[in-house]
Design an enzyme around this catalytic site. Structure first.
Site, PDB file in Angstrom:
ATOM      1  NE  ARG A  29      -3.365  -2.715   0.123  1.00 22.92           N
ATOM      2  CZ  ARG A  29      -2.913  -3.652  -0.703  1.00 22.92           C
ATOM      3  NH1 ARG A  29      -1.993  -3.377  -1.610  1.00 22.92           N
ATOM      4  NH2 ARG A  29      -3.405  -4.868  -0.662  1.00 22.92           N
ATOM      5  CB  CYS A  33      -9.233  -0.459   6.051  1.00 19.11           C
ATOM      6  SG  CYS A  33     -10.099  -1.980   5.657  1.00 19.11           S
TER       7      CYS A  33
HETATM    8  C1  FAD Z   1     -15.359   1.549   0.217  1.00 21.98           C
HETATM    9  C2  FAD Z   1     -13.864   1.583   0.064  1.00 21.98           C
HETATM   10  C3  FAD Z   1     -13.174   0.397  -0.142  1.00 21.98           C
HETATM   11  C4  FAD Z   1     -11.782   0.408  -0.281  1.00 21.98           C
HETATM   12  N1  FAD Z   1     -11.137  -0.772  -0.507  1.00 21.98           N
HETATM   13  C5  FAD Z   1      -9.799  -0.770  -0.695  1.00 21.98           C
HETATM   14  C6  FAD Z   1      -9.106  -1.992  -0.976  1.00 21.98           C
HETATM   15  O1  FAD Z   1      -9.696  -3.070  -1.055  1.00 21.98           O
HETATM   16  N2  FAD Z   1      -7.759  -1.931  -1.157  1.00 21.98           N
HETATM   17  C7  FAD Z   1      -7.070  -0.744  -1.091  1.00 21.98           C
HETATM   18  O2  FAD Z   1      -5.850  -0.756  -1.288  1.00 21.98           O
HETATM   19  N3  FAD Z   1      -7.698   0.413  -0.817  1.00 21.98           N
HETATM   20  C8  FAD Z   1      -9.044   0.440  -0.624  1.00 21.98           C
HETATM   21  N4  FAD Z   1      -9.681   1.614  -0.343  1.00 21.98           N
HETATM   22  C9  FAD Z   1      -8.883   2.857  -0.162  1.00 21.98           C
HETATM   23  C10 FAD Z   1      -8.664   3.699  -1.419  1.00 21.98           C
HETATM   24  O3  FAD Z   1      -9.627   3.391  -2.413  1.00 21.98           O
HETATM   25  C11 FAD Z   1      -7.256   3.493  -1.987  1.00 21.98           C
HETATM   26  O4  FAD Z   1      -6.264   3.906  -1.059  1.00 21.98           O
HETATM   27  C12 FAD Z   1      -7.036   4.272  -3.301  1.00 21.98           C
HETATM   28  O5  FAD Z   1      -5.795   3.924  -3.833  1.00 21.98           O
HETATM   29  C13 FAD Z   1      -7.118   5.787  -3.159  1.00 21.98           C
HETATM   30  O6  FAD Z   1      -7.199   6.320  -4.462  1.00 21.98           O
HETATM   31  P1  FAD Z   1      -7.873   7.728  -4.762  1.00 21.98           P
HETATM   32  O7  FAD Z   1      -7.828   7.955  -6.227  1.00 21.98           O
HETATM   33  O8  FAD Z   1      -9.193   7.827  -4.121  1.00 21.98           O
HETATM   34  O9  FAD Z   1      -6.824   8.683  -4.065  1.00 21.98           O
HETATM   35  P2  FAD Z   1      -7.067   9.851  -2.999  1.00 21.98           P
HETATM   36  O10 FAD Z   1      -7.712   9.285  -1.789  1.00 21.98           O
HETATM   37  O11 FAD Z   1      -7.712  11.012  -3.658  1.00 21.98           O
HETATM   38  O12 FAD Z   1      -5.563  10.219  -2.660  1.00 21.98           O
HETATM   39  C14 FAD Z   1      -4.732   9.302  -1.965  1.00 21.98           C
HETATM   40  C15 FAD Z   1      -3.269   9.708  -2.169  1.00 21.98           C
HETATM   41  O13 FAD Z   1      -2.927   9.537  -3.541  1.00 21.98           O
HETATM   42  C16 FAD Z   1      -2.448  10.771  -4.063  1.00 21.98           C
HETATM   43  N5  FAD Z   1      -2.841  10.848  -5.463  1.00 21.98           N
HETATM   44  C17 FAD Z   1      -4.072  10.809  -6.013  1.00 21.98           C
HETATM   45  N6  FAD Z   1      -4.004  10.891  -7.347  1.00 21.98           N
HETATM   46  C18 FAD Z   1      -2.695  10.997  -7.654  1.00 21.98           C
HETATM   47  C19 FAD Z   1      -1.967  11.142  -8.862  1.00 21.98           C
HETATM   48  N7  FAD Z   1      -2.561  11.206 -10.059  1.00 21.98           N
HETATM   49  N8  FAD Z   1      -0.620  11.220  -8.788  1.00 21.98           N
HETATM   50  C20 FAD Z   1       0.038  11.181  -7.599  1.00 21.98           C
HETATM   51  N9  FAD Z   1      -0.592  11.049  -6.422  1.00 21.98           N
HETATM   52  C21 FAD Z   1      -1.950  10.963  -6.458  1.00 21.98           C
HETATM   53  C22 FAD Z   1      -3.068  11.848  -3.202  1.00 21.98           C
HETATM   54  O14 FAD Z   1      -2.333  13.057  -3.250  1.00 21.98           O
HETATM   55  C23 FAD Z   1      -2.994  11.179  -1.853  1.00 21.98           C
HETATM   56  O15 FAD Z   1      -1.690  11.272  -1.373  1.00 21.98           O
HETATM   57  C24 FAD Z   1     -11.072   1.633  -0.204  1.00 21.98           C
HETATM   58  C25 FAD Z   1     -11.777   2.837  -0.004  1.00 21.98           C
HETATM   59  C26 FAD Z   1     -13.155   2.824   0.132  1.00 21.98           C
HETATM   60  C27 FAD Z   1     -13.887   4.120   0.336  1.00 21.98           C
END
Ligand code: FAD
Length: 265
Positions: free
Chosen positions: A149, A196
């Site tokens: 992660r 989580c």
């Molecule tokens: C219902 C639910 C279920 C989930 N299940 C899982 C799971 O099974 N496994 C898992 O690993 N995670 C899970 N997550 C957590 C989450 O989806 C992940 O951590 C995901 O990778 C976050 O991506 P995001 O685009 O929403 O990023 P954000 O939450 O918007 O940002 C997270 C980080 O990434 C950075 N970021 C975003 N876009 C970019 C980019 N283009 N370039 C550089 N940095 C960037 C942001 O600056 C920040 O530091 C879950 C979340 C929810 C709400």
């Protein structure tokens, strides 16, 4: 390019977060301009706890050409991962099934190396384009320090597009695997959350520890430890970041758990 004052609670899956200046960029030139002052990059906001005071930096969101995708070519980092997982299955391309149900954008999934026990983002990458220091650079996944992660992007790096490593497979096989991943996700709350809340301590499950302490259902304002899953904090409607933080504090008073989410600012 659109620049507007917004409340980040409208851009995070937990539905929490104060004001910020949102820069929605649609082209590479616009991205260059947007990064000329201190910034943060927002993906789908699914791993963020944004505080009620908001963030002082520009918040950059990728749209336009960053949402275009070709499964056999470049995929824009602003593309929604759930869309890609479905599209790949429809095209008979395997490699993303393990990411089913993760509500990320591709860029956020790369940054967090999002995944499940069925696979993670890094496994599906052939190349990653990252914008930093005023230019676009292409990296091989081995160069980006992927771990559990996490990744090690260059400082200030914004993932702009990726090439995926997908294999042709019979659709039925892909769909069977997706059904298996989907079954494993059953029991996850449907209410607003950021996934989580706490990291699993080595060899243990944070959710089980929280459940064993009888903390499910614990509530501060509209923030509550989900009754369905101990490691989910859900927003029942009008939760504020301060409620969520107080709930986190109460859990941490009982258990030595580390927060999984990124807190802004
Ligand atoms: C219902 C639910 C279920 C989930 N299940 C899982 C799971 O099974 N496994 C898992 O690993 N995670 C899970 N997550 C957590 C989450 O989806 C992940 O951590 C995901 O990778 C976050 O991506 P995001 O685009 O929403 O990023 P954000 O939450 O918007 O940002 C997270 C980080 O990434 C950075 N970021 C975003 N876009 C970019 C980019 N283009 N370039 C550089 N940095 C960037 C942001 O600056 C920040 O530091 C879950 C979340 C929810 C709400």
């Amino acid at each position: 390019m659109k620049v507007e004052r917004v409340l980040l609670k409208d851009y995070t899956t937990l539905g929490v977060g104060g004001p910020a200046e949102l820069w929605t960029v649609e082209t590479r030139e616009e991205l260059k301009r947007a990064t000329e002052a201190p910034y943060r990059v927002l993906g789908n906001g699914s791993n963020l706890l944004v505080l009620d005071e908001g963030v002082p930096e520009r918040v950059i969101r990728l749209a336009g050409e960053f949402q275009a995708y070709d499964l056999k070519g470049w995929v824009g980092a602003g593309t929604l991962l759930p869309l890609l997982v479905q599209e790949a299955a429809r095209a008979g391309l395997s490699g993303l099934e393990g990411l089913l149900g993760i509500p990320a954008q591709v860029g956020g999934a790369v940054k967090m190396n999002a995944g499940t026990r069925f696979g993670e983002m890094a496994d599906a990458l052939e190349a990653v384009e990252v914008f930093h220091d005023g230019a676009f650079h292409v990296y091989r996944p081995e160069e980006l320090g992927f771990g559990y992660r996490k990744s090690r992007l260059p400082p200030g790096g914004i993932v702009t597009r990726v090439r995926l490593k997908l294999k042709e497979r019979p659709k039925e096989e892909i769909l069977r695997r997706m059904a298996e991943v989907d079954r494993a996700r059953k029991g996850q709350p449907k209410r607003k959350s950021a996934g989580c809340a706490f990291k699993n301590p080595p060899g243990q499950s944070a959710g089980r520890l929280i459940d064993e302490r009888g903390l499910k259902g614990l509530r501060v304002g509209d923030a509550m430890i989900s009754l369905e899953h101990g490691n989910f904090i859900v927003n029942l409607g009008q939760a504020r970041a301060k409620d969520v933080l107080e709930l986190v504090r109460r859990v941490q008073e009982e258990l030595p758990l580390e927060l999984e989410w990124e807190v802004w600012p």
